[in-house]
Structures are given as structure tokens and as C-alpha cells.
Design a protein around this motif. Structure first.
Motif, mmCIF file in Angstrom:
data_model
loop_
_atom_site.group_PDB
_atom_site.id
_atom_site.type_symbol
_atom_site.label_atom_id
_atom_site.label_comp_id
_atom_site.label_asym_id
_atom_site.label_seq_id
_atom_site.Cartn_x
_atom_site.Cartn_y
_atom_site.Cartn_z
ATOM 1 N N ASP A 31 -9.084 -0.948 -63.560
ATOM 2 C CA ASP A 31 -10.481 -0.872 -63.907
ATOM 3 C C ASP A 31 -11.041 0.575 -64.321
ATOM 4 N N ASN A 32 -10.638 1.415 -64.092
ATOM 5 C CA ASN A 32 -10.888 2.687 -64.601
ATOM 6 C C ASN A 32 -10.108 3.280 -65.739
ATOM 7 N N PRO A 33 -10.711 2.979 -66.898
ATOM 8 C CA PRO A 33 -9.712 3.399 -68.188
ATOM 9 C C PRO A 33 -9.492 4.855 -68.219
ATOM 10 N N ALA A 34 -9.879 5.640 -67.466
ATOM 11 C CA ALA A 34 -9.512 7.086 -67.366
ATOM 12 C C ALA A 34 -8.273 7.432 -66.537
ATOM 13 N N ALA A 35 -7.966 6.402 -65.919
ATOM 14 C CA ALA A 35 -6.699 6.619 -64.708
ATOM 15 C C ALA A 35 -5.716 6.390 -65.455
ATOM 16 N N LEU A 36 -4.671 7.175 -65.500
ATOM 17 C CA LEU A 36 -3.245 7.218 -65.931
ATOM 18 C C LEU A 36 -2.405 7.238 -65.036
ATOM 19 N N TRP A 37 -1.187 6.517 -65.295
ATOM 20 C CA TRP A 37 -0.047 6.311 -64.223
ATOM 21 C C TRP A 37 1.309 6.345 -64.888
ATOM 22 N N PHE A 38 2.229 6.457 -64.078
ATOM 23 C CA PHE A 38 3.635 6.606 -64.516
ATOM 24 C C PHE A 38 4.814 5.904 -64.057
ATOM 25 N N ASN A 39 5.732 5.666 -64.488
ATOM 26 C CA ASN A 39 6.819 4.895 -63.866
ATOM 27 C C ASN A 39 8.076 5.498 -64.883
ATOM 28 N N ILE A 40 8.854 6.321 -64.064
ATOM 29 C CA ILE A 40 9.991 7.034 -64.801
ATOM 30 C C ILE A 40 11.302 7.051 -63.964
ATOM 31 N N ASP A 41 12.150 6.724 -64.650
ATOM 32 C CA ASP A 41 13.511 6.842 -64.101
ATOM 33 C C ASP A 41 14.221 8.390 -64.098
ATOM 34 N N ILE A 42 14.567 8.768 -63.156
ATOM 35 C CA ILE A 42 15.268 10.280 -62.940
ATOM 36 C C ILE A 42 16.464 10.166 -62.340
ATOM 37 N N PRO A 43 17.202 11.016 -62.654
ATOM 38 C CA PRO A 43 18.653 11.122 -62.000
ATOM 39 C C PRO A 43 18.462 11.582 -60.464
ATOM 40 N N LYS A 44 19.505 10.869 -59.533
ATOM 41 C CA LYS A 44 19.481 11.260 -58.215
ATOM 42 C C LYS A 44 19.725 12.855 -57.934
ATOM 43 N N GLY A 45 19.508 13.186 -57.010
ATOM 44 C CA GLY A 45 19.673 14.662 -56.711
ATOM 45 C C GLY A 45 18.385 15.410 -56.632
ATOM 46 N N HIS A 46 17.183 14.636 -57.247
ATOM 47 C CA HIS A 46 15.892 15.383 -57.261
ATOM 48 C C HIS A 46 15.530 15.577 -55.532
#
Length: 62
Positions: A31-46
Motif C-alpha cells: 500500500d505504500n508506494p515509497a516502500a522498496l523491497w528486494f529478493n536476491i540470490d547470493i552464493p552460500k558462505g555469506h
């Protein structure tokens, strides 16, 4: 020069397979147009964990 930069809390780290995980931060209302989000794959070991703040930078490479 960054095109987009924001900070968000990691909501969850998903185990994708033997080689990578997925970091997710999602606005549960959309509902909040200013809200940003992410979904990102990264290598194991983080060492990322749910609840930690991260900075996301998106740049165009040409």
C-alpha cells in the motif's frame, strides 16, 4: 553513479540449493508506494541473517 539506493531489513534468508541462498525483504501491504523491497540470490558462505539491515544499490552497467 547509483541509479537507486535504499536500506532495508532482511526479513528472511531462504535455502535455495547447495550453492545459493535468497535474501528477502518484502513490504507485506504494497500500500505504500515509497516502500522498496528486494529478493536476491547470493552464493552460500555469506553471514547474513534475518533482522540485519543491508544497503541495496542498483546501477546500470553498459
Amino acid at each position: 553513479m547509483p541509479k537507486l539506493e535504499f536500506e532495508a531489513v532482511i526479513d528472511f534468508v531462504a535455502d535455495i540449493n547447495e550453492e545459493k541462498d535468497c535474501l528477502m525483504s518484502q513490504d507485506n501491504t504494497q500500500d505504500n508506494p515509497a516502500a522498496l523491497w528486494f529478493n536476491i540470490d547470493i552464493p552460500k558462505g555469506h553471514d547474513f541473517k534475518a533482522g540485519e539491515r543491508v544497503r541495496v544499490i542498483v546501477e546500470k552497467v553498459s
